[in-house]
Design a protein around this motif. Sequence first.
Motif, short mmCIF file in Angstrom:
data_model
loop_
_atom_site.label_atom_id
_atom_site.label_comp_id
_atom_site.label_asym_id
_atom_site.label_seq_id
_atom_site.Cartn_x
_atom_site.Cartn_y
_atom_site.Cartn_z
N VAL A 166 64.15 57.88 58.56
CA VAL A 166 65.01 57.79 59.70
C VAL A 166 64.39 57.24 60.86
O VAL A 166 65.11 56.27 61.72
N PHE A 167 63.02 57.51 61.06
CA PHE A 167 62.73 56.90 62.44
C PHE A 167 61.98 55.54 62.17
O PHE A 167 62.17 54.86 63.20
N ALA A 168 62.05 54.96 60.97
CA ALA A 168 61.64 53.71 60.87
C ALA A 168 62.88 52.83 61.05
O ALA A 168 62.56 51.63 61.77
N ILE A 169 64.13 53.17 60.79
CA ILE A 169 65.24 52.40 61.18
C ILE A 169 65.52 52.55 62.37
O ILE A 169 65.88 51.37 63.24
N ALA A 170 65.41 53.78 63.00
CA ALA A 170 65.69 53.88 64.44
C ALA A 170 64.73 53.01 65.33
O ALA A 170 65.28 52.23 66.11
N ASN A 171 63.59 52.72 64.80
CA ASN A 171 62.54 52.28 65.66
C ASN A 171 62.82 50.49 65.34
O ASN A 171 62.57 49.80 66.58
N VAL A 172 63.66 50.22 64.58
CA VAL A 172 63.98 48.87 64.30
C VAL A 172 64.96 48.42 65.50
O VAL A 172 64.87 47.40 66.12
#
Length: 277
Positions: A166-172
């Motif tokens: 979830v955080f990886a996608i949000a960080n993109v």
Amino acid sequence: MELVRELRRSPELLANLTRREVKGKYKRTALGQLWSLANPIAAMLIYSAVFGIILQVPVPEGDPSGLHSFPVFLLCGLLPWSFFIGVVNGGMGALVGNENLIKKVWFPRSVLIVATTLSTMFTWSIEMLVLAVVLVVLGAQVWVYLPLVVLVMALLALFATGVAMVFAIANVYFRDVTHLSSILFQAWFYLTPVLYPVSIVAEQSDRIGPLPGGITVLDVYRLNPMERFMEVFRNLLYDNRLPDLGSVLYCVGWTAVALVVGAWVFQRHQGKLAELL
């Protein structure tokens, strides 16, 4: 799940990326993997001095192990927490950090997140092994419970991977996530019984009394999934007894939720990553 099928189709890629993460983390260092022990030992010394000596946080006696040591009690919670944060932070930066690779060739992007989890688990296993040796030296019967510790380690790894996705996608989409997450995780750390026993929260909860609806401060506090993971790890390592079944099921439930939500979010957005990056 599509995520599982993707990983099963890319075992060699996953192995190579994991190997790259492990080797690259301490590349060109004199001590190599031994540096993985430096942070938890330094944190243990600092927190033990501040919370154990200066603030004199009460340390529960291990039941039935009989252990009564603040540094050991601290490490039994600090190592699981450091692993969780290591997986989430590593996974959060995995997509952005491999921008060039993602733009050049197609492969299951989830492999990048899982490789981070596996590499972090490798270094964490060394730390946990050292802790197990220390516990045995102090007289704890921890070897009996090590198979269960490994299972809980795997459960925590799955939970952390779901959160990391979830955080990886949000960080993109929003690079501010990296900075906001440091504040979030700092607050989460102090709201998790890593540096202190849950009994302190229970005492304050009793002093405050019931909240509207009949719930208590302790009830709200124990909604934190990492609090239950701390309890399970300390039951096995520090107390040398089986954890409460309810706490284990609570961890399993949160792990399932994190994985389902994380996989859904990741699958929905991974096709656009090359464009977004």
